[in-house]
Design a protein around this motif. Structure first.
Motif: not given
Length: 212
Positions: A134-138, A158-166, A184-187, A204-212
């Motif tokens: 999410x949001x890519x597939x939906x 099974x899961x909604x996997x939140x992947x924040x856009x670039x 981001x909160x709304x997403x 599943x919240x994939x926080x790939x961009x946070x903490x960098x």
């Protein structure tokens, strides 16, 4: 890949040692290559690894894999029925993220949009769950459309996997821009709502961009 190899062996009725061996071969090959999808080995490659290891350690006499699998012989009906029964009694639920359904396009005659890929996944024996990004597939879909397609092919979410856009490369929930943080909160809330509507077992919240 280890888990995938183990699962294939389990669903085919192999004993625990053979399941572990097939999983180990798949994992060994995967970590020897670059990339994600590109590193996934074929069944033949896994069996070749096991054949070479068996020959090295035990000579040509024994094999950790069933000979029918290596030689490509058809299984007799009784053995196939036993394996089908084992698969039905399997206590595990197996899931795949929808992206994996884009591989080997020559084997699929349907569409490659989200609903088409769900239909393709519905034809894969042993899979019972779909994981959506999410949001890519939906994007552009309604929950009723997705629910209807899942029901048609006998799958659950099974899961909604939140992947924040670039655009959140500087951080999502930790972005220095207050406007982007709110977005981001709304997403994140939207992803949770999709999970609720589709009856997903996980968010599943994939926080790939946070903490960098």
């Amino acid at each position: 890949c280890f888990r995938a190899g183990f699962a294939v062996g389990y669903l085919e009725g192999m004993d625990i040692g053979q399941c572990l061996a097939l999983g180990a071969a798949a994992g060994t090959l995967a970590v020897s290559r670059l990339g994600a999808v590109s590193s996934i080995p074929t069944r033949a490659e896994c069996e070749d690894v096991l054949e070479r290891l068996t020959t090295r350690d035990h000579g040509a006499a024994g094999s950790v894999m069933p000979q029918t699998s290596k030689e490509g012989k058809e299984k007799d009906e009784g053995q196939q029925e036993r394996r089908d029964e084992e698969a039905e009694r399997c206590p595990f639920l197996f899931s795949s993220r929808l992206n994996s359904m884009k591989d080997r396009p020559e084997l699929w005659d349907g569409s490659f949009d989200t609903l088409g890929l769900v239909r393709r996944q519905g034809g894969v024996r042993g899979l019972g769950l779909v994981d959506f990004n999410y949001p890519q597939h939906l994007q552009g879909l309604s929950d009723t459309e997705v629910q209807s397609t899942l029901r048609d092919v006998g799958l659950d979410c099974g899961a909604i996997c939140l992947r924040y856009p670039k655009k959140f490369r500087a951080g999502a929930l930790s972005n220095p821009d207050a406007r982007l943080r709110r977005e981001a909160i709304e997403l994140t809330k939207e992803a949770g709502e999709w999970a609720r509507k589709l009856g997903a077992k996980h968010l599943i919240v994939w926080s790939a961009y946070c903490g960098k």
